[in-house]
Write a protein that holds these residues in place. Structure first.
Motif, PDB file in Angstrom:
ATOM      1  N   MET B 147       0.859  -1.186   0.000  1.00 44.28           N
ATOM      2  CA  MET B 147       0.000   0.000   0.000  1.00 44.28           C
ATOM      3  C   MET B 147       0.898   1.240   0.000  1.00 44.28           C
ATOM      4  SD  MET B 147      -3.310  -0.543   0.274  1.00 44.28           S
ATOM      5  CE  MET B 147      -4.054   0.760   1.265  1.00 44.28           C
ATOM      6  N   PRO B 148       0.565   2.247  -0.795  1.00 43.34           N
ATOM      7  CA  PRO B 148       1.372   3.467  -0.741  1.00 43.34           C
ATOM      8  C   PRO B 148       1.091   4.258   0.532  1.00 43.34           C
ATOM      9  CG  PRO B 148      -0.473   3.758  -2.244  1.00 43.34           C
ATOM     10  CD  PRO B 148      -0.550   2.341  -1.744  1.00 43.34           C
ATOM     11  N   SER B 149       2.089   4.991   1.004  1.00 39.89           N
ATOM     12  CA  SER B 149       1.839   5.867   2.156  1.00 39.89           C
ATOM     13  C   SER B 149       2.535   7.207   1.942  1.00 39.89           C
ATOM     14  CB  SER B 149       2.333   5.216   3.445  1.00 39.89           C
ATOM     15  OG  SER B 149       3.722   5.016   3.368  1.00 39.89           O
ATOM     16  N   VAL B 150       1.953   8.252   2.520  1.00 38.10           N
ATOM     17  CA  VAL B 150       2.560   9.576   2.414  1.00 38.10           C
ATOM     18  C   VAL B 150       3.754   9.614   3.358  1.00 38.10           C
ATOM     19  CG1 VAL B 150       2.220  12.048   2.800  1.00 38.10           C
ATOM     20  CG2 VAL B 150       0.386  10.687   1.788  1.00 38.10           C
ATOM     21  N   MET B 151       4.939   9.874   2.827  1.00 41.03           N
ATOM     22  CA  MET B 151       6.130   9.871   3.687  1.00 41.03           C
ATOM     23  C   MET B 151       6.535  11.251   4.151  1.00 41.03           C
ATOM     24  SD  MET B 151       9.217   9.023   0.977  1.00 41.03           S
ATOM     25  CE  MET B 151      10.588   9.370   2.079  1.00 41.03           C
ATOM     26  N   ALA B 152       6.141  12.276   3.414  1.00 39.19           N
ATOM     27  CA  ALA B 152       6.517  13.628   3.831  1.00 39.19           C
ATOM     28  C   ALA B 152       5.575  14.639   3.205  1.00 39.19           C
ATOM     29  CB  ALA B 152       7.948  13.926   3.399  1.00 39.19           C
ATOM     30  N   ARG B 153       5.310  15.702   3.950  1.00 37.61           N
ATOM     31  CA  ARG B 153       4.530  16.816   3.418  1.00 37.61           C
ATOM     32  C   ARG B 153       5.339  18.085   3.585  1.00 37.61           C
ATOM     33  NH1 ARG B 153      -0.808  16.910   2.368  1.00 37.61           N
ATOM     34  NH2 ARG B 153      -0.007  18.748   1.320  1.00 37.61           N
ATOM     35  N   GLN B 154       5.501  18.801   2.503  1.00 38.91           N
ATOM     36  CA  GLN B 154       6.135  20.105   2.542  1.00 38.91           C
ATOM     37  C   GLN B 154       7.460  20.115   3.285  1.00 38.91           C
ATOM     38  OE1 GLN B 154       3.447  23.282   3.202  1.00 38.91           O
ATOM     39  NE2 GLN B 154       1.904  22.345   1.939  1.00 38.91           N
ATOM     40  N   VAL B 155       8.372  19.317   2.796  1.00 40.31           N
ATOM     41  CA  VAL B 155       9.735  19.359   3.336  1.00 40.31           C
ATOM     42  C   VAL B 155      10.668  19.812   2.210  1.00 40.31           C
ATOM     43  CG1 VAL B 155       9.276  17.467   4.951  1.00 40.31           C
ATOM     44  CG2 VAL B 155      10.278  16.953   2.719  1.00 40.31           C
ATOM     45  N   MET B 156      11.900  20.167   2.592  1.00 40.48           N
ATOM     46  CA  MET B 156      12.901  20.502   1.581  1.00 40.48           C
ATOM     47  C   MET B 156      13.331  19.209   0.892  1.00 40.48           C
ATOM     48  SD  MET B 156      13.595  23.810   2.026  1.00 40.48           S
ATOM     49  CE  MET B 156      15.283  24.392   2.045  1.00 40.48           C
ATOM     50  N   ALA B 157      13.525  19.276  -0.410  1.00 37.40           N
ATOM     51  CA  ALA B 157      13.870  18.076  -1.177  1.00 37.40           C
ATOM     52  C   ALA B 157      15.108  17.381  -0.612  1.00 37.40           C
ATOM     53  CB  ALA B 157      14.096  18.439  -2.639  1.00 37.40           C
ATOM     54  N   GLU B 158      16.068  18.192  -0.179  1.00 35.87           N
ATOM     55  CA  GLU B 158      17.319  17.619   0.301  1.00 35.87           C
ATOM     56  C   GLU B 158      17.125  16.782   1.563  1.00 35.87           C
ATOM     57  OE1 GLU B 158      21.864  19.107  -0.133  1.00 35.87           O
ATOM     58  OE2 GLU B 158      20.228  20.533  -0.208  1.00 35.87           O
ATOM     59  N   GLN B 159      16.056  17.108   2.298  1.00 43.55           N
ATOM     60  CA  GLN B 159      15.834  16.388   3.558  1.00 43.55           C
ATOM     61  C   GLN B 159      14.892  15.198   3.425  1.00 43.55           C
ATOM     62  OE1 GLN B 159      14.483  19.808   5.556  1.00 43.55           O
ATOM     63  NE2 GLN B 159      16.567  20.585   5.856  1.00 43.55           N
ATOM     64  N   LEU B 160      14.428  14.977   2.218  1.00 42.92           N
ATOM     65  CA  LEU B 160      13.415  13.945   2.022  1.00 42.92           C
ATOM     66  C   LEU B 160      13.935  12.543   2.324  1.00 42.92           C
ATOM     67  CD1 LEU B 160      10.518  13.550   1.032  1.00 42.92           C
ATOM     68  CD2 LEU B 160      11.420  13.297  -1.277  1.00 42.92           C
ATOM     69  N   ILE B 161      15.103  12.237   1.797  1.00 38.06           N
ATOM     70  CA  ILE B 161      15.644  10.893   1.973  1.00 38.06           C
ATOM     71  C   ILE B 161      16.988  10.971   2.680  1.00 38.06           C
ATOM     72  CG2 ILE B 161      16.532   8.863   0.745  1.00 38.06           C
ATOM     73  CD1 ILE B 161      14.472   9.677  -1.506  1.00 38.06           C
ATOM     74  N   ASP B 162      17.106  10.254   3.789  1.00 38.12           N
ATOM     75  CA  ASP B 162      18.362  10.197   4.510  1.00 38.12           C
ATOM     76  C   ASP B 162      19.079   8.900   4.111  1.00 38.12           C
ATOM     77  OD1 ASP B 162      20.454   9.989   6.204  1.00 38.12           O
ATOM     78  OD2 ASP B 162      19.294  10.263   8.050  1.00 38.12           O
ATOM     79  N   PRO B 163      20.150   9.009   3.330  1.00 39.35           N
ATOM     80  CA  PRO B 163      20.819   7.792   2.830  1.00 39.35           C
ATOM     81  C   PRO B 163      21.235   6.841   3.952  1.00 39.35           C
ATOM     82  CG  PRO B 163      21.695   9.733   1.729  1.00 39.35           C
ATOM     83  CD  PRO B 163      20.802  10.226   2.833  1.00 39.35           C
ATOM     84  N   GLN B 164      21.468   7.374   5.147  1.00 35.23           N
ATOM     85  CA  GLN B 164      21.872   6.527   6.270  1.00 35.23           C
ATOM     86  C   GLN B 164      20.743   5.585   6.699  1.00 35.23           C
ATOM     87  OE1 GLN B 164      25.002   6.681   7.195  1.00 35.23           O
ATOM     88  NE2 GLN B 164      25.307   8.393   5.790  1.00 35.23           N
ATOM     89  N   LYS B 165      19.516   6.003   6.432  1.00 36.26           N
ATOM     90  CA  LYS B 165      18.376   5.254   6.966  1.00 36.26           C
ATOM     91  C   LYS B 165      17.693   4.380   5.927  1.00 36.26           C
ATOM     92  CE  LYS B 165      17.362   8.491  10.624  1.00 36.26           C
ATOM     93  NZ  LYS B 165      16.648   9.727  10.905  1.00 36.26           N
ATOM     94  N   VAL B 166      18.303   4.300   4.753  1.00 43.03           N
ATOM     95  CA  VAL B 166      17.672   3.542   3.677  1.00 43.03           C
ATOM     96  C   VAL B 166      18.544   2.336   3.357  1.00 43.03           C
ATOM     97  CG1 VAL B 166      16.960   3.649   1.258  1.00 43.03           C
ATOM     98  CG2 VAL B 166      16.594   5.607   2.738  1.00 43.03           C
ATOM     99  N   GLN B 167      17.888   1.196   3.150  1.00 42.28           N
ATOM    100  CA  GLN B 167      18.674  -0.020   2.924  1.00 42.28           C
ATOM    101  C   GLN B 167      19.174  -0.169   1.489  1.00 42.28           C
ATOM    102  OE1 GLN B 167      16.452  -3.721   2.620  1.00 42.28           O
ATOM    103  NE2 GLN B 167      14.533  -2.644   2.921  1.00 42.28           N
ATOM    104  N   TRP B 168      18.659   0.633   0.583  1.00 41.41           N
ATOM    105  CA  TRP B 168      19.014   0.457  -0.829  1.00 41.41           C
ATOM    106  C   TRP B 168      20.240   1.275  -1.185  1.00 41.41           C
ATOM    107  CZ3 TRP B 168      15.834  -3.329  -1.539  1.00 41.41           C
ATOM    108  CH2 TRP B 168      14.577  -3.301  -0.917  1.00 41.41           C
TER     109      TRP B 168
END
Lengths: 121, 212
Positions: B147-168
């Motif tokens: 199921m899709p989920s909303v991960m962020a609303r109105q954040v800066m693009a640079e802060q959207l994904i933290d490479p440290q916290k992603v397994q890929w």
């Protein structure tokens, strides 16, 4: 004499796929264009008795090509080849003078059917 | 370790496959919005995850706020799709759907989820369909989606994904341009995958290129 045909698509792979789908026995001289402006140049140079035209392209898109051809007497059979499957897109290109609409991905069956339907082969 | 970028031919092939897949997305969105949708995929690239935040910031604009939906997939390929919308895009969607005034947060979320679902489903599903049609790939090219989920609303693009916290380790970035009723907006599809996923896609593209 070979029939001059023009394949218009910004993707090299799409042009290759289309050329490979043409009937092998069809006696044609194939030219290619990467955008609408190149397509119109080739058309004016007499290289497009039949034109296979993609819609989404940079510089000038397929709709732009149809519009220009219509102003210039449309001396070409234009077959639009597009991934856009909205009925409105089909109606629009047919109303602008294209003779047929073929959905991507193309196949030799689809292309042959259209060419036969219009007596091109 | 670093992964070679896609070759020009590979990128051209992937772009065409994605464009074909997006034809379906355009038709689905047109039904959803009851408007003609012009949809194209102008740019594709592969980046390593560590490089993703600045690349995203550059794509959507450093100071622009974004909202994003995430959806994981598994099967033939596994990873996570992240669909990013700029704020003007969200508003344009809401207008087109005919919402008067304030849509409210839950209404907006629902809209983002619908559109994101259509885009990721069409993009990945369409790619799988073509892989099945064109190549003699071992094993069925099927995918299942969470199921899709909303991960962020109105954040800066640079802060959207933290490479440290992603397994890929890698991201395949697709920029999707829409035009609806003379309004242009852009969504970015980011497919996060392990390195072998990118290599699998590269192998498929080479098969395509060899076939034509």
């Amino acid at each position: 004499m070979s029939l001059p045909i023009l394949v218009v698509d910004d993707s090299a792979m799409a042009r290759k796929m289309l050329i490979k789908s043409l009937p092998p026995e069809w006696d044609v001289e194939i030219s290619q264009a990467e955008n609408g402006v190149q397509a119109i140049e080739a058309y004016r140079a007499g290289k497009a008795a039949v034109m296979f035209l993609d819609l989404t392209m940079p510089v000038l898109d397929g709709y732009g090509v149809l519009e220009t051809l219509r102003k210039e007497d449309l001396n070409s059979m234009v077959i639009v080849v597009s991934a856009d499957i909205q009925p409105v897109a089909q109606e629009r290109v047919l109303s602008m003078g294209a003779i047929a609409f073929v959905k991507k991905p193309v196949s030799s069956e689809l292309i042959s059917t259209v060419l036969k339907q219009y007596g091109v082969i | 370790m670093s992964l070679a970028a896609l070759s020009n031919d590979q990128r051209d092939a992937l772009q065409e496959l994605t464009n074909i897949a997006m034809g379906q997305a355009g038709a689905s969105l047109a039904t959803l919005l009851d408007e003609f949708v012009d949809l194209s995929v102008p740019r594709i690239r592969v980046v390593e995850l560590v490089d993703l935040p600045p690349v995203l910031a550059e794509l959507v604009g450093k100071t622009n706020l974004v909202s994003a939906v995430r959806q994981s997939f598994q099967g033939y390929l596994r990873g996570e799709a992240i669909i990013i919308f700029g704020e003007p895009g969200c508003q344009a969607l809401a207008d087109l759907m005919g919402f008067e005034g304030e849509l409210g947060e839950s209404g907006e979320n629902e809209l983002l989820l619908d559109v994101a679902n259509v885009l990721s489903g069409a993009c990945l599903g369409g790619m799988m369909e073509q892989i099945r049609n064109f190549t003699e790939t071992k094993g069925p090219a099927e995918l299942s989606f969470s199921m899709p989920s909303v991960m962020a609303r109105q954040v800066m693009a640079e802060q959207l994904i933290d490479p440290q916290k992603v397994q890929w380790s890698h991201a395949l970035l697709l920029e999707v341009n829409f035009t609806i009723k003379n309004r242009d907006f852009i969504a970015h599809l980011t497919m996060l995958m392990p390195e072998e996923g990118i290599e699998k896609i590269r192998g498929i593209l080479d098969e395509f290129l060899a076939a034509f």
